[in-house]
Design an enzyme around this catalytic site. Structure first.
Site, PDB file in Angstrom:
ATOM      1  N   MET A 112       8.008   2.671   5.533  1.00 55.94           N
ATOM      2  CA  MET A 112       9.098   1.674   5.720  1.00 55.94           C
ATOM      3  C   MET A 112      10.146   2.166   5.093  1.00 55.94           C
ATOM      4  O   MET A 112      11.409   1.919   5.631  1.00 55.94           O
ATOM      5  CB  MET A 112       8.441   0.458   5.030  1.00 55.94           C
ATOM      6  CG  MET A 112       7.195  -0.250   5.706  1.00 55.94           C
ATOM      7  SD  MET A 112       7.943  -1.020   7.382  1.00 55.94           S
ATOM      8  CE  MET A 112       6.358  -1.593   8.198  1.00 55.94           C
ATOM      9  N   VAL A 127       0.991   4.515   1.251  1.00 51.66           N
ATOM     10  CA  VAL A 127       1.620   5.396   2.545  1.00 51.66           C
ATOM     11  C   VAL A 127       2.556   4.456   3.197  1.00 51.66           C
ATOM     12  O   VAL A 127       3.701   4.809   3.758  1.00 51.66           O
ATOM     13  CB  VAL A 127       0.500   5.782   3.470  1.00 51.66           C
ATOM     14  CG1 VAL A 127       1.173   6.632   4.550  1.00 51.66           C
ATOM     15  CG2 VAL A 127      -0.375   6.951   2.506  1.00 51.66           C
ATOM     16  N   CYS A 128       2.188   3.088   3.271  1.00 50.09           N
ATOM     17  CA  CYS A 128       2.742   2.160   4.352  1.00 50.09           C
ATOM     18  C   CYS A 128       4.377   2.187   3.625  1.00 50.09           C
ATOM     19  O   CYS A 128       5.337   1.870   4.162  1.00 50.09           O
ATOM     20  CB  CYS A 128       2.338   0.999   4.396  1.00 50.09           C
ATOM     21  SG  CYS A 128       0.592   1.041   5.143  1.00 50.09           S
ATOM     22  N   THR A 129       4.083   1.975   2.467  1.00 47.38           N
ATOM     23  CA  THR A 129       5.579   1.885   1.547  1.00 47.38           C
ATOM     24  C   THR A 129       6.576   2.982   1.735  1.00 47.38           C
ATOM     25  O   THR A 129       7.761   3.154   1.998  1.00 47.38           O
ATOM     26  CB  THR A 129       5.194   1.820   0.077  1.00 47.38           C
ATOM     27  OG1 THR A 129       4.610   0.518  -0.151  1.00 47.38           O
ATOM     28  CG2 THR A 129       6.803   1.647  -0.769  1.00 47.38           C
ATOM     29  N   THR A 162       1.014  -1.061  -0.061  1.00 43.41           N
ATOM     30  CA  THR A 162      -0.045  -0.066  -0.061  1.00 43.41           C
ATOM     31  C   THR A 162       0.947   1.436   0.044  1.00 43.41           C
ATOM     32  O   THR A 162       1.865   1.355   0.825  1.00 43.41           O
ATOM     33  CB  THR A 162      -1.030   0.032   1.179  1.00 43.41           C
ATOM     34  OG1 THR A 162      -0.253   0.061   2.419  1.00 43.41           O
ATOM     35  CG2 THR A 162      -2.080  -1.090   1.073  1.00 43.41           C
TER      36      THR A 162
END
Length: 209
Positions: free
Chosen positions: A49, A44-46, A42
């Site tokens: 991280m 934003v998560c990328t 996804t």
């Protein structure tokens, strides 16, 4: 379950992208930045991280170990790491916890049913070497975290512990801090030989360097 500031962070065993861990043993004598994200692959998560990986040296300088979590599997995490490294020009070296049964997410109150019954919101726990929760932050799924603030907060906590000081609003490393009211002027003279600026009897500012 809610995990509150000042409480011992719940221990658990889990599978991660770096193999199985026992959480308290993994933290060891360091600080921990434990953060959850809704789902692999996804957008934003990328970015989150990737930013954590890009800041590896900054976290290491603060003796702080990052560890992520989502309710995906280890296999999905490992596939996703390749995308993170490619799109964010970095190399993810920290572990990501697999929590497909929601066990850890529920233990730490990361599931907010009004947002999702199965995906974790963006929660942050800063945990000290004594395994005490020192700070929590929670972001909605649509808003990425501010990593400058996370690093600032860890620095503030460590400075506060080391120098017995409180941090004013918007404090930055190297800026003046507050002598807590619980420390008398007599004790402050030995603790803070550099002196202080007394704006009020309850508001005493002193240098942190």
């Amino acid at each position: 379950m809610s995990v509150l500031i000042g409480e011992t962070a719940p221990d658990f065993q889990a599978e991660t992208t770096k193999g199985p861990i026992s959480f308290h043993d993994w933290i060891g004598d360091s600080w921990a930045f434990f953060f959850s994200h809704p789902a692999d692959f996804t957008p934003v998560c990328t970015t989150e991280m990737g930013r954590t990986a890009q800041l590896a040296d900054r976290f290491a300088a603060l003796d702080t170990k990052p560890i992520g979590l989502s309710t995906d599997t280890v296999e999905e995490h490992l596939k996703w790491i390749g995308d993170i490294n490619d799109t964010q020009s970095t190399n993810v070296g920290f572990p990501i916890i697999a929590d497909p049964d929601l066990r850890v997410a529920k233990l730490y109150g990361m599931i907010h049913p009004a947002e999702s019954e199965t995906a974790a919101v963006r929660t942050v726990f800063i945990i000290d070497p004594k395994k005490k929760v020192r700070l929590t932050m929670t972001y909605p799924m649509s808003v990425g975290r501010n990593f400058d603030e996370i690093l600032r907060a860890i620095t503030a906590l460590q400075t506060s512990d080391g120098k017995r000081l409180s941090m004013p609003a918007d404090w930055q490393p190297g800026k003046d801090a507050i002598i807590p009211p619980s420390i008398s002027n007599a004790d402050a003279k030995s603790l803070y030989p550099q002196g202080w600026n007394e704006l009020r009897p309850y508001l005493r500012l002193t240098k942190t360097q």
